[in-house]
Write a protein that holds these residues in place. Sequence first.
Motif, PDB file in Angstrom:
ATOM      1  N   TYR A  79       0.869  -1.237   0.229  1.00 26.97           N
ATOM      2  CA  TYR A  79      -0.120   0.000  -0.004  1.00 26.97           C
ATOM      3  C   TYR A  79       0.859   1.248  -0.053  1.00 26.97           C
ATOM      4  CZ  TYR A  79      -2.418   3.805   2.086  1.00 26.97           C
ATOM      5  OH  TYR A  79      -2.857   5.402   2.373  1.00 26.97           O
ATOM      6  N   GLU A  80       2.004   1.192   0.810  1.00 31.05           N
ATOM      7  CA  GLU A  80       2.808   2.458   0.936  1.00 31.05           C
ATOM      8  C   GLU A  80       3.581   2.632  -0.299  1.00 31.05           C
ATOM      9  OE1 GLU A  80       5.150   1.805   4.325  1.00 31.05           O
ATOM     10  OE2 GLU A  80       3.367   2.129   5.780  1.00 31.05           O
TER      11      GLU A  80
ATOM     12  N   ALA B  44       0.903   3.854  -2.603  1.00 37.39           N
ATOM     13  CA  ALA B  44       0.294   5.155  -2.471  1.00 37.39           C
ATOM     14  C   ALA B  44       1.490   6.048  -2.954  1.00 37.39           C
ATOM     15  CB  ALA B  44       0.276   5.277  -0.937  1.00 37.39           C
ATOM     16  N   ALA B  45       2.955   5.735  -2.612  1.00 32.73           N
ATOM     17  CA  ALA B  45       3.964   6.580  -3.015  1.00 32.73           C
ATOM     18  C   ALA B  45       4.028   6.663  -4.643  1.00 32.73           C
ATOM     19  CB  ALA B  45       5.394   6.169  -2.567  1.00 32.73           C
TER      20      ALA B  45
ATOM     21  N   MET C  45      -5.939   7.032  -6.072  1.00 26.95           N
ATOM     22  CA  MET C  45      -5.391   7.522  -4.659  1.00 26.95           C
ATOM     23  C   MET C  45      -6.546   7.290  -3.492  1.00 26.95           C
ATOM     24  SD  MET C  45      -2.281  10.239  -4.861  1.00 26.95           S
ATOM     25  CE  MET C  45      -2.251  10.220  -3.133  1.00 26.95           C
ATOM     26  N   LEU C  46      -7.826   7.937  -3.856  1.00 29.84           N
ATOM     27  CA  LEU C  46      -8.744   8.021  -2.960  1.00 29.84           C
ATOM     28  C   LEU C  46      -9.204   6.450  -2.526  1.00 29.84           C
ATOM     29  CD1 LEU C  46     -10.869  10.837  -4.032  1.00 29.84           C
ATOM     30  CD2 LEU C  46      -9.683  10.920  -1.820  1.00 29.84           C
TER      31      LEU C  46
ATOM     32  N   GLU D 147      -6.513   4.881  -0.496  1.00 30.84           N
ATOM     33  CA  GLU D 147      -6.424   5.458   0.880  1.00 30.84           C
ATOM     34  C   GLU D 147      -7.761   4.798   1.625  1.00 30.84           C
ATOM     35  OE1 GLU D 147      -5.901   9.430   1.444  1.00 30.84           O
ATOM     36  OE2 GLU D 147      -3.662   9.504   0.541  1.00 30.84           O
ATOM     37  N   ARG D 148      -8.681   4.497   0.950  1.00 33.93           N
ATOM     38  CA  ARG D 148      -9.903   4.007   1.590  1.00 33.93           C
ATOM     39  C   ARG D 148      -9.416   2.767   1.997  1.00 33.93           C
ATOM     40  NH1 ARG D 148     -13.460   6.443  -1.989  1.00 33.93           N
ATOM     41  NH2 ARG D 148     -13.243   4.557  -3.638  1.00 33.93           N
TER      42      ARG D 148
ATOM     43  N   ALA E  67      -6.733   1.463   2.741  1.00 32.24           N
ATOM     44  CA  ALA E  67      -5.405   1.485   3.570  1.00 32.24           C
ATOM     45  C   ALA E  67      -5.403   0.636   4.870  1.00 32.24           C
ATOM     46  CB  ALA E  67      -5.060   2.959   4.091  1.00 32.24           C
TER      47      ALA E  67
ATOM     48  N   GLU F 155      -4.978  -0.984   8.444  1.00 32.46           N
ATOM     49  CA  GLU F 155      -5.303  -0.545   9.600  1.00 32.46           C
ATOM     50  C   GLU F 155      -3.913  -0.222  10.382  1.00 32.46           C
ATOM     51  OE1 GLU F 155      -8.035  -0.087  11.377  1.00 32.46           O
ATOM     52  OE2 GLU F 155      -9.033  -0.623   9.425  1.00 32.46           O
ATOM     53  N   ARG F 156      -2.691  -1.063  10.222  1.00 30.86           N
ATOM     54  CA  ARG F 156      -1.305  -0.712  10.760  1.00 30.86           C
ATOM     55  C   ARG F 156      -0.492  -0.162   9.887  1.00 30.86           C
ATOM     56  NH1 ARG F 156      -0.997  -6.239  13.928  1.00 30.86           N
ATOM     57  NH2 ARG F 156      -2.011  -7.114  12.263  1.00 30.86           N
ATOM     58  N   SER F 157       0.415   0.572  10.276  1.00 29.29           N
ATOM     59  CA  SER F 157       1.406   0.885   9.575  1.00 29.29           C
ATOM     60  C   SER F 157       2.449   0.066   9.417  1.00 29.29           C
ATOM     61  CB  SER F 157       2.062   2.319   9.986  1.00 29.29           C
ATOM     62  OG  SER F 157       2.835   2.131  11.362  1.00 29.29           O
ATOM     63  N   ALA F 158       3.570   0.150   8.182  1.00 29.49           N
ATOM     64  CA  ALA F 158       4.377  -1.043   8.169  1.00 29.49           C
ATOM     65  C   ALA F 158       5.374  -0.973   9.240  1.00 29.49           C
ATOM     66  CB  ALA F 158       5.336  -0.566   6.987  1.00 29.49           C
ATOM     67  N   GLU F 159       5.524   0.065  10.042  1.00 34.06           N
ATOM     68  CA  GLU F 159       6.500   0.298  11.096  1.00 34.06           C
ATOM     69  C   GLU F 159       6.024  -0.395  12.351  1.00 34.06           C
ATOM     70  OE1 GLU F 159       5.970   2.859   9.098  1.00 34.06           O
ATOM     71  OE2 GLU F 159       7.656   3.939   8.984  1.00 34.06           O
ATOM     72  N   GLU F 160       4.828  -0.197  12.665  1.00 33.99           N
ATOM     73  CA  GLU F 160       4.208  -1.251  13.708  1.00 33.99           C
ATOM     74  C   GLU F 160       4.182  -2.657  13.420  1.00 33.99           C
ATOM     75  OE1 GLU F 160       0.353   0.166  14.618  1.00 33.99           O
ATOM     76  OE2 GLU F 160       0.125  -1.127  16.328  1.00 33.99           O
TER      77      GLU F 160
ATOM     78  N   ARG G  38      -2.009   1.231  17.055  1.00 35.60           N
ATOM     79  CA  ARG G  38      -3.012   0.157  17.647  1.00 35.60           C
ATOM     80  C   ARG G  38      -2.314  -0.654  18.556  1.00 35.60           C
ATOM     81  NH1 ARG G  38      -7.623  -0.347  15.144  1.00 35.60           N
ATOM     82  NH2 ARG G  38      -7.938   0.733  13.175  1.00 35.60           N
TER      83      ARG G  38
ATOM     84  N   ASP H  42      -0.825   8.423  12.917  1.00 38.20           N
ATOM     85  CA  ASP H  42       0.205   7.364  12.454  1.00 38.20           C
ATOM     86  C   ASP H  42      -0.181   6.843  11.034  1.00 38.20           C
ATOM     87  OD1 ASP H  42       1.702   5.095  13.305  1.00 38.20           O
ATOM     88  OD2 ASP H  42      -0.189   3.787  13.006  1.00 38.20           O
ATOM     89  N   ARG H  43      -1.288   7.305  10.490  1.00 34.46           N
ATOM     90  CA  ARG H  43      -1.535   6.776   8.973  1.00 34.46           C
ATOM     91  C   ARG H  43      -2.127   7.800   8.336  1.00 34.46           C
ATOM     92  NH1 ARG H  43      -3.347   3.230  12.375  1.00 34.46           N
ATOM     93  NH2 ARG H  43      -5.403   3.455  11.830  1.00 34.46           N
TER      94      ARG H  43
ATOM     95  N   ARG I 126      -4.911   6.840   7.007  1.00 35.51           N
ATOM     96  CA  ARG I 126      -6.405   6.758   6.915  1.00 35.51           C
ATOM     97  C   ARG I 126      -6.761   6.705   8.313  1.00 35.51           C
ATOM     98  NH1 ARG I 126      -9.055   0.737   6.123  1.00 35.51           N
ATOM     99  NH2 ARG I 126     -10.879   1.364   6.253  1.00 35.51           N
TER     100      ARG I 126
ATOM    101  N   TYR J 122       1.519  11.853   5.869  1.00 35.02           N
ATOM    102  CA  TYR J 122       1.805  12.814   4.599  1.00 35.02           C
ATOM    103  C   TYR J 122       0.652  13.499   4.000  1.00 35.02           C
ATOM    104  CZ  TYR J 122       1.343   8.516   1.752  1.00 35.02           C
ATOM    105  OH  TYR J 122       0.629   7.189   1.280  1.00 35.02           O
TER     106      TYR J 122
ATOM    107  N   ALA K   8       4.998  11.869   1.001  1.00 32.27           N
ATOM    108  CA  ALA K   8       4.764  10.510   0.820  1.00 32.27           C
ATOM    109  C   ALA K   8       5.327   9.863   1.855  1.00 32.27           C
ATOM    110  CB  ALA K   8       5.541  10.175  -0.561  1.00 32.27           C
ATOM    111  N   LYS K   9       5.357   8.507   2.005  1.00 39.14           N
ATOM    112  CA  LYS K   9       5.787   7.998   3.238  1.00 39.14           C
ATOM    113  C   LYS K   9       7.600   7.899   3.285  1.00 39.14           C
ATOM    114  CE  LYS K   9       5.517   5.143   6.762  1.00 39.14           C
ATOM    115  NZ  LYS K   9       4.758   3.653   6.606  1.00 39.14           N
TER     116      LYS K   9
END
Lengths: 815, 385
Positions: A234-235, A238-239, A629-630, A633-634, A636, A638-643, B17, B59-60, B62, B92, B138-139
């Motif tokens: 996703y990231e 998105a990028a 993109m919308l 993002e819809r 996207a 729930e958790r970021s890659a870092e987490e 989360r 954090d995101r 979304r 971002y 961007a990320k």
Amino acid sequence: MTILSLKLHPFAGSVDRDLTFRSGLNVVLGPNEAGKSTVFQALRHVVQTPARLTPRRFTDVLGPFMPASGGDVIRVSLEHTDGSLTKAWQRSGGSARVVTDRAEFTDTDAVQDVIDTWFPVGKATTDWLLSADQDGSSRLFERLMLSDAVSVRDSLSSALRSSLMETAGVSVDAFSRELDEELERYYANWDVQASYPKNNRGIHNPYTKNVGLVLAAYYALEETRLALKESRDYEQAAAEAQVSLARMQAALSANDVDYARLKPIESDIQERLSCEHELSRLSAEHERLKEVNRTWPLTGERARTLDNELKRLVVQKKALEEEKVAALTQRDRVVIEKKVNRLEELEAAVLQARSEASAVQAPDAETIQKMRRCEQRAAQAGARIDAERLTVTLTSQVDGTVIVSGEDMVLRSGEPSVHTVSGRAEIVTGDLNIVVESGEGEIEEAVRTRDDATTQLKALFEASAVASVAEAEQKREHAQAASRQLEELLARLTQASEDGDLSTLKEQLDELRPTETESTASQSAPRDPDLLQQEQLDLEARLVETKLQLEQARVQLSAWEAEFETHEHVVEALVEVQSDRKNATAKLETLASLPDDCTDSVSFFDRLRSLESDRERLVRSCSEAREAMLRLERDAPERSAEELERDLSRHEDTFARVRREAEALERLQRTTREVVAEVDRRTYDGLQTRFLRLLGIMTQERYSDVDLSRDIPQSTRVDGNELALSLLSHGTKETFALAWRMAVLEELYPDGGGLLLLDDPLVHLDPVRRRGVCEAMREISGRQQIVMLTCHPSFADELVEVAGDDAVHCIRLPD
Amino acid sequence: MNSLTVLHTADVHVGLRFSSHGEASQPLSAARFEIVDRVVEAASEASADILVLAGDLFDRTRIPKTDVERVCESLSGFSGACVLVLPGNHDYFTAESPLWSDFCRAAGEHVLLLAETRPYPLDDYGLPCDVWAAPCTAKTSAKHVLPADLPATRRPGRFQLGVAHGSLVGVSPDPKLQYYPMTREDLDATGVDVWLLGHTHVPWPEVPDPGIRVYNPGTPEPDGLDYTRCGGVFLHTLMHPEADSSEEPRPGNRRTQLASRFIATGQYRFEHHERTITGVPADELLADIPGHSDAAKTLVRLRVHGRIDPDFRTRYQTLRDELRERLLLLEVDESELHTRITADTICDHYPAASFPAELLKRLSNDGDHEAMDQAFRLLEQVRNS
């Protein structure tokens, strides 16, 4: 467990008998008929016989023990250190009751469960080994070897193994089960070999039930991995979408700038384009008019010249055709003349050849053949004559002459004259005619043959007017050559006459002969017709070319006349076009000029249209990209890659840890199996050791060397001699059986609490053995309870003497 | 106006989360909202003119609209002139971003979103200040675009703040240089009075120094073991000198004075502890955990290793479980903690030649401590069942 009391109320002959026991050694002493066997049986049945029996079974098993005093119920109560047990039997049914510290049971199954915990070795083992009656002891081993004792031995083996495997409060089987369950808890639905979920049920088709720890850790890890991938995708998407959109927006901005620069001058550039086109057209027209102006007079002059030239060429063509006819005629005439001459020459040659051929008188082939045969015969006869050569030596006493073979020979006195002749010599001297011949007269025949042949040959030569065969042959060859020459000439004459015979040709020649007028006209020799032909072709080409050029010039002139009527009008048009050009140029200078990056108006409009097209496309693309993109993002994660990376690291650690634990369990299972196998191998070690030890005590070490196969003694050695067990004396067999039963008791109850019921065990033993058995009983009585029934007071005394008064509890049954 | 007070925070990460933290995930997630309130409260208490959130407020990209609105509601409690919110690499900015659309709709007028790389004059908020923003779009990005031509366009007599989000080369852990890397040299060369950064969750510098003009406050509420100290914010006070305040400062020779201090705001703490046990665990083995007073808001990763006497394993487990009761979360790694099983231990627990003794001896001879741990545990389990 230690039996504390036994109550028979009633049982067989006992109406209400109460016996008390204590741990260690107990002796039930009484004379015959005092009820020892009743006590023995009551003790066995209260422990082993279920309370509920079928009527038939009741009769078979307990019938003998129905109360002698009457009644249909027999009842036995047992009290021991872990509780009390009462069983009552009657034909129509029975009851049982167990009371422990914690509970009371009357249900027969529950009662039996409690009894099983008290006597875990089982009924058969108890029957055979621990409470065997007197009669069974000496034949114990023989009976155990029989097939119907297999289950007993298995039971014993199992009990021994259990006693070994369940020491220290740990049952190996329970441990193994626990280990298996633990492994299952870890490895449920996990394929260890493949290191993957069983049945290929990975994270996309996961198990929801019976998920082991490893599988759960794996699913958690893979789930996080998938989530991380999704998050990264996703990231990334998105990028990329952002970069793409930014690029499009930048392009759109650049497009806007360009468009804003070009659009305002579009109409000017459009007009400029028209102007440029007009100017271009005028320039072209100007050039064309200039050319017309220049070439019109030239073209008229050229048309006239070409017309004259055409006429001249026509005249020249006619003359050339006439010359060509004449030349061809002349060439035909020469050809025919040559043919006539040739034919004449050939006819003359033929006449000459015929004459020569007829002049030659050559012998024919047959004549020549005859000549050869005659010559050959003469030669053969001559050769034979020559072979009969004679040498005649004549010596005369006087000079004189002699004729030898027709030749006169002069003889000198005293000088021998030698003559060599062929086959026959005829010497004539004076009157003497001497003939000498070789052989017996055949030479005459040879001479005749030679002479005949020679004569015949001469005749043939004369007839052919030749002197030799060679000449005849040469003459014949000459005649043949003349003949061949004639034939050749005739052939050539025939070939030469193909175009007509001589007379015909001469007629043709006469026809072609020029008239006098023609001869006069052509003073010079006619030219080669081929040359004339070529000249004619060239002339015709020139004629065609000239006609074409003339036609073109006339067409051009006609066209100009049609357009301008006259040459003067062309000049007027030229002036007009120049004026128009000037005006267009002036107008062009008033219009906006082309941007530097456009080479011409066309490139300007191409650029402008391209910008408009690009702009439309970019606006549409930007809109689509924004929508994408919308959408992105819809959806996207729930958790970021870092987490998720942090989570993944934790799950990886967990998975590795769980796998390590499971692998440790696997290794533990392998080691457990090895140790169990090893312990299994030692199942009978304890029994054998104890048996030998107790037997040694009982026999004063006489039978310390006994061979045991697993659980049963097979043979022994006495004074160095091997002795089968069956050969032992009755008393020794009983001693072996007692030692073995005690050893079994000790093995089955290593921590104590066992019960050994002995029915007069000493009765067949000699005093020494009896004492040994008493010492063995004393040995184990510290841990086990022994109840010995006997009718011999001396046996009880002996036991007391060995074990001590306090150590033996004596129960005397009344007479 | 000769001074300007700025409360500077970043990396709040609303929406984080903590899903792998079990029961602690709920309070930890809630803490991301609560810290916004506390930061606003701290800013108001410090009478800050500006509250700056230098990236990764969320954090995101979304985030549920209600969560965005809750954050905006919290920000509305700021009593200063304005709140500056810079999009970071987690949240971002894109023109179409629903997050920032929701944010802008819900945010009050005193909240200014620094969505573009350009100067933002704060005259509308009554502040003689220009803010040079460098938001993320961007990320990741291997290069950060800082506002160009700063010296040429800056106006004299005004405070110049730079706000950017990304890694600070040499300070932040960004080995691949993919998180908008910036160097102190580049930032210093811009000539702004102070750069307010975000991204790295650990504060930098540890000790504020007037000579340093680049600050990163770290997260106001710690969110992981990479930062084991208390979360906080920087409070910067910028002052013009009394005289010649209109003189145009030059890069490298700033006339604006800067005083900064760190204010603790975080309630939750992440700690990492290691303990070694040799034989018998001491009663005070875990007594000094956690390292600060509020155990109920402390998450600890405890790694225990060594060889423990089997008779004292229960004692250790009791200590551990008591600690777990006190803490918000205790993660224990006992993979290197083995039961100390010696020949004497085996003899004490099991008769010689018994199966358990033989099994343990065999494992002991193999040196397989892990299997021996499992064996001992299961044997005891069977015996006690």
